[in-house]
Scaffold this active site. Structure first.
Site, short mmCIF file in Angstrom:
data_model
loop_
_atom_site.label_atom_id
_atom_site.label_comp_id
_atom_site.label_asym_id
_atom_site.label_seq_id
_atom_site.Cartn_x
_atom_site.Cartn_y
_atom_site.Cartn_z
N GLY A 46 49.25 9.23 -18.20
CA GLY A 46 49.09 8.52 -16.95
C GLY A 46 48.41 9.40 -15.92
O GLY A 46 48.39 10.63 -16.06
N GLN A 51 45.81 12.47 -7.75
CA GLN A 51 45.58 13.60 -8.66
C GLN A 51 44.09 13.89 -8.86
O GLN A 51 43.74 14.97 -9.34
CB GLN A 51 46.22 13.33 -10.03
CG GLN A 51 47.75 13.29 -9.97
CD GLN A 51 48.33 13.07 -11.35
OE1 GLN A 51 48.44 11.93 -11.78
NE2 GLN A 51 48.68 14.14 -12.04
N CYS A 88 53.36 17.06 -16.17
CA CYS A 88 52.41 16.43 -15.26
C CYS A 88 51.08 17.16 -15.37
O CYS A 88 51.05 18.39 -15.42
CB CYS A 88 52.93 16.52 -13.83
SG CYS A 88 51.85 15.78 -12.60
N LEU A 89 49.98 16.40 -15.41
CA LEU A 89 48.66 17.03 -15.51
C LEU A 89 48.36 17.92 -14.31
O LEU A 89 47.54 18.82 -14.39
CB LEU A 89 47.57 15.96 -15.65
CG LEU A 89 47.61 15.14 -16.95
CD1 LEU A 89 46.55 14.05 -16.93
CD2 LEU A 89 47.43 16.04 -18.17
N HIS A 130 56.88 7.73 -12.67
CA HIS A 130 56.22 9.02 -12.41
C HIS A 130 54.91 8.81 -11.64
O HIS A 130 54.65 9.50 -10.65
CB HIS A 130 55.96 9.71 -13.76
CG HIS A 130 55.27 11.04 -13.66
ND1 HIS A 130 55.88 12.24 -14.05
CD2 HIS A 130 54.03 11.39 -13.24
CE1 HIS A 130 55.03 13.23 -13.84
NE2 HIS A 130 53.90 12.74 -13.36
N GLU A 131 54.10 7.84 -12.09
CA GLU A 131 52.79 7.64 -11.45
C GLU A 131 52.94 7.01 -10.07
O GLU A 131 52.22 7.38 -9.13
CB GLU A 131 51.89 6.78 -12.34
CG GLU A 131 51.59 7.37 -13.71
CD GLU A 131 51.14 8.83 -13.69
OE1 GLU A 131 50.51 9.26 -12.71
OE2 GLU A 131 51.44 9.55 -14.65
N HIS A 134 53.70 9.53 -7.50
CA HIS A 134 52.53 10.28 -7.03
C HIS A 134 51.89 9.61 -5.81
O HIS A 134 51.34 10.29 -4.94
CB HIS A 134 51.46 10.35 -8.13
CG HIS A 134 51.60 11.51 -9.07
ND1 HIS A 134 51.56 12.82 -8.65
CD2 HIS A 134 51.74 11.56 -10.42
CE1 HIS A 134 51.69 13.62 -9.71
NE2 HIS A 134 51.81 12.88 -10.79
#
Ligand code: ZN
Length: 160
Positions: A46, A51, A88-89, A130-131, A134
């Site tokens: 995701g 991000q 997380c990226l 999670h997304e 963000h």
């Protein structure tokens, strides 16, 4: 389509609240395409627009069941609890356990401006939460109840 630079923890844009999308114009469509490319290139499940440095409420998710694109996603219902293992990226090399709802119902717009409803359980519920976090400047490390080091992660992967 293009790969965009993924912002890393410490970049203040990750801590800001993203704004609603008011018009699905070419910029938003290109953003969706680029975010999917960037997520796949990074082997992520995701990605949220902040991000890649864009403060708009746009999310892409693919947990291996196909690409889901969400504009202005809102969690409408949540139930149950699960302890998830998250990374997380934007925070490479860090993993932690987070308490999330076991199931969520999310409303959003798709790229055509149509209202869509997504029901997610398990990993999908985790990814949605999670997304969407963000978009409000929240990182999983804020919510982690326990951090897991690389050695322990490898052991967990061998067991599963
Ligand atoms: Zn993340």
């Amino acid at each position: 389509m293009a790969i965009r630079n993924i912002r890393k923890e410490g970049d203040e844009i990750l801590r800001k609240r993203a704004r609603e999308v008011t018009e699905i114009n070419d910029n938003i469509l290109i953003l969706l395409d680029d975010m999917a490319d960037t997520m796949y290139e990074a082997n992520g499940a995701g990605l949220a627009a902040p991000q890649v440095g864009v403060l708009r409420r746009v999310v892409v998710i693919d947990i291996g069941e196909g690409l889901v694109e969400l504009i202005n996603p809102v969690i409408k219902e949540q139930s149950g609890k699960q302890i998830t293992l998250e990374g997380c990226l934007s925070i490479p090399g860090v993993w932690g356990e987070v308490e999330r709802p076991a199931k969520v119902v999310v409303e959003a717009l798709n790229r055509h401006g149509e209202n869509i409803t997504i029901e997610g359980e398990g990993f999908m519920a985790q990814a949605l939460c999670h997304e969407i976090d963000h978009l409000d400047g929240i990182l999983f490390t804020d919510k982690a109840i326990r951090f897991i080091d690389e050695e322990e992660l490898e052991m967990m992967e061998q067991e599963s």
